[in-house]
Design an enzyme around this catalytic site. Structure first.
Site, short mmCIF file in Angstrom:
data_model
loop_
_atom_site.label_atom_id
_atom_site.label_comp_id
_atom_site.label_asym_id
_atom_site.label_seq_id
_atom_site.Cartn_x
_atom_site.Cartn_y
_atom_site.Cartn_z
N ASP A 78 0.94 -1.20 0.13
CA ASP A 78 -0.16 0.11 -0.35
C ASP A 78 1.11 1.45 0.26
O ASP A 78 0.67 1.95 -0.66
CB ASP A 78 -0.75 -0.02 0.95
CG ASP A 78 -2.38 -0.74 1.07
OD1 ASP A 78 -2.70 -1.48 -0.05
OD2 ASP A 78 -3.30 -0.81 1.38
N CYS A 119 0.46 -8.06 5.03
CA CYS A 119 0.11 -6.60 5.00
C CYS A 119 -0.88 -6.73 4.72
O CYS A 119 -1.69 -7.53 4.53
CB CYS A 119 0.97 -6.34 3.93
SG CYS A 119 2.44 -5.41 3.99
N ASP A 120 -1.71 -4.89 4.33
CA ASP A 120 -2.89 -4.44 4.37
C ASP A 120 -3.92 -5.24 3.72
O ASP A 120 -5.23 -5.78 4.45
CB ASP A 120 -2.53 -3.40 4.26
CG ASP A 120 -1.85 -2.26 4.31
OD1 ASP A 120 -0.94 -3.19 5.01
OD2 ASP A 120 -2.05 -1.67 5.01
N LYS A 121 -4.40 -5.48 2.36
CA LYS A 121 -5.59 -6.99 1.82
C LYS A 121 -5.15 -8.47 1.53
O LYS A 121 -6.01 -8.85 1.89
CB LYS A 121 -5.07 -5.72 0.30
CG LYS A 121 -5.26 -4.14 0.49
CD LYS A 121 -6.67 -4.16 1.70
CE LYS A 121 -6.36 -2.46 1.93
NZ LYS A 121 -5.17 -2.03 2.03
N CYS A 191 5.27 -1.76 8.25
CA CYS A 191 5.81 -0.78 9.16
C CYS A 191 4.79 -1.02 10.19
O CYS A 191 4.09 -1.77 10.74
CB CYS A 191 5.00 0.42 8.17
SG CYS A 191 5.42 0.01 6.40
N GLU A 442 -6.88 5.32 -0.16
CA GLU A 442 -6.19 5.66 0.26
C GLU A 442 -5.72 6.90 0.50
O GLU A 442 -5.16 7.19 -0.43
CB GLU A 442 -5.07 4.88 1.43
CG GLU A 442 -6.15 3.72 1.93
CD GLU A 442 -4.59 2.71 3.06
OE1 GLU A 442 -5.35 1.63 3.10
OE2 GLU A 442 -3.19 2.26 2.43
N SER A 468 -5.00 5.12 5.60
CA SER A 468 -4.12 4.40 5.54
C SER A 468 -4.25 4.24 7.34
O SER A 468 -4.82 5.37 7.79
CB SER A 468 -2.82 5.67 5.21
OG SER A 468 -2.17 4.46 6.27
#
Length: 550
Positions: A78, A119-121, A191, A442, A468
């Site tokens: 992302d 990570c995110d997705k 992150c 985002e 985000s």
């Protein structure tokens, strides 16, 4: 065993021949087949090291008497996708990931499945697939990135985004900007703050679909490899026990995960992801449950971007189980439910302990008596919107300002960079929802610019897109219905008064109804030219208030 479907009996002679072709022995074929689905790739810091994690998982599977079979799926960073066309593809990738895991698992009839991501997705996509498949499954993360060190203080990727705003405001020079750029992300992992990736890592543990400390152990710690080995071992155990995913992902599990989310100050994106995962698990949750739980769960942690602590601090403080044990003192946790450790949550909590009170506060002394996320309704968002109140400057409960309207993130970013945004403005970014974007981008770049320029208490941002986990300030996202569906956000004009009222959980446009109705009759809508996957996605995606599901 489920895997007998592809390896046992006269009809499976051709199948066994193909398994022999990959070097599989008769002994390996007799054992449980454990699918190892990894999203290793060389394009994401959180995934660059997942080969090592997968190797450790496979070692654990073999130690427990199973046979691992590794596969891969896609992943998008992302941060690298931010503020350009690439971000349109991030949320839609979640559905492709879920589908790809399902397809492989259906074909190979694994006895259990290990899911590896950071990570995110990718994490929610994998958990959606696990819930859909309803076979024994367990998740393990690649772990959190350590924060960087610059001039005696800890920094992370959020500081890099905000440094651009500081450079624009002439608070730092090019040399300092470059130094922050180099130091903020010191190595592999997701992150370092409680952004979306680490929030989802944490919530996997809260849901009970991953092992203790999976949610907070840093990527570079040896403990991460030990967790991976134990995850592989437990995959064989849950296959033998026939513990299915939906035995773990119960309504009580989702309630506990939302409680932990509120206590941690997690990302607003979890509203999308938990809703989508629950739907696949056959559990009905909507925006109201987030608000109900947030009203009674205190905020116990202030992790970046809301505070100075990072995920490694939470790990040192006792991790997710320590947070849950503290919440259980207030009766906010369901202790009797089963986890993939083959122990109840209560058994796991009996050994948990808060090790750092500066990181995890007590329920008697919280940062706030309510949780970190708030659902706002009102004339601008009839179906709801989301704000991370823990990332709003202390004391701000009411904001009223004049709208400055932009039909894309790029237009808003240019206006901020040119100095066209003033104190008291409400930046409205629309046609960035799931359907209108398409892809619900985002907005970390505009929000970081605002924060970096020191205007995060003086300027609000409202969007039908999303934020985000690194975003902070008076930022309201997920406005539903979105502009592409003719929601009220599509009718806002420059100069309209907008009120964000956190005390009453409302977001309203102060324009008479007859005037809005006149605008509605004149509204023609906007559709972006799309092709390929985004075109198909836009034609099938539902509202963000329903988890942006297909």
């Amino acid at each position: 065993m489920r895997s007998d479907m592809i390896k046992k009996g006269l009809e499976r002679v051709p199948h066994r021949s193909l398994l022999y072709a990959m070097g599989m022995t008769d002994e390996e074929m007799k054992r449980p087949l454990i699918g190892v689905m990894s999203s290793f790739n060389e394009g994401i810091p959180g995934h660059i090291h997942l080969r090592n994690v997968a190797d450790a998982v496979k070692s654990g599977i073999r130690m427990a008497g199973g046979t691992p079979m590794e596969f891969n799926t896609i992943g998008i960073c992302d941060g690298i996708a931010m503020n350009h066309e690439g971000m349109k593809y991030s949320l839609p990738s979640r559905e492709l990931i879920a589908d790809s895991v399902e397809l492989v698992a259906r074909v190979y009839h694994f006895d259990a499945l290990v899911l590896i991501a950071s990570c995110d997705k990718i994490i929610p996509g994998m958990l959606m697939a696990a819930a859909r498949l309803n076979i024994p499954a367990i998740f393990v993360s690649g772990g959190a990135m350590l924060p960087g060190r610059y001039r005696g203080r800890w920094i992370d990727v959020k500081d890099v985004f905000e440094a651009v705003g500081k450079y624009r405001a002439e608070e730092i020079d090019e040399k300092e900007l470059k130094a922050i750029e180099i130091q903020a992300c010191p190595g592999c992992g997701s992150c370092a703050g409680m952004f979306t990736a680490n929030t989802m890592n944490a919530l996997s543990e809260a849901l009970g679909i991953s092992l203790p400390y999976n949610g907070t152990t840093p990527a570079v710690y040896a403990h991460r490899i030990r967790i991976a080995k134990e995850t592989g071992r437990m995959a064989v155990k849950i296959a033998e026990a026939r513990l299915k995913t939906r035995d773990v992902l119960t309504r009580e599990a989702f309630e506990d995960a939302i409680s932990v989310d509120m206590a941690l100050g997690g990302s607003t994106n979890t509203v999308l992801h938990l809703t989508a995962i629950a739907r696949e698990a056959g559990v009905k949750i909507d925006l109201s449950i987030f608000d109900d739980i947030s009203e009674r769960v205190p905020t116990l942690c202030k992790l970046s971007p809301a505070g100075e602590h990072h995920v490694v601090d939470l790990y040192e403080a006792g991790g997710i189980l320590a947070v849950m044990k503290e919440l259980s003192r207030k009766g906010l946790i369901h202790k009797e439910r089963m986890t993939v450790s083959l122990k109840t949550l209560g058994e796991l909590l009996s050994k948990a302990e808060v090790m750092r009170r500066d990181v995890i506060r007590s329920v008697e002394n919280p940062y706030s008596p309510r949780g970190s996320l708030m659902i706002l309704h009102g004339s601008l968002a009839p179906d709801g919107s989301v704000i991370k109140v823990s990332a709003v400057r202390n004391g701000i409960m009411h904001f009223e300002g004049e709208a400055k309207v932009f039909d894309s993130e790029e237009e808003a970013t240019k206006a901020i960079m040119r100095g066209n945004i003033e104190k008291g403005d409400v930046i409205v970014i629309r046609y960035e929802g799931p359907k209108g974007g398409p892809g619900m981008r985002e907005m970390l770049t505009p929000t970081s610019l605002i924060s970096g320029m020191g205007m995060d208490k003086d300027v609000a941002l409202v969007t039908d897109g999303r934020f985000s986990g690194a975003t902070r300030g008076i930022t309201v996202g997920h406005v539903s219905p979105e502009a592409a569906d003719g929601g009220p956000i599509a009718l806002v004009k420059d100069g309209d008064k907008i009120v964000i009222d956190l005390k009453n959980r409302r977001i309203d446009i102060l324009v008479p109804m007859d005037k809005l109705e006149r605008r509605r009759r004149e509204w023609r809508g906007k559709r972006r030219e799309t092709a390929g996957y985004l075109k198909r996605y836009a034609s099938m995606v539902h509202s963000s208030s329903e988890g942006a599901i297909l």
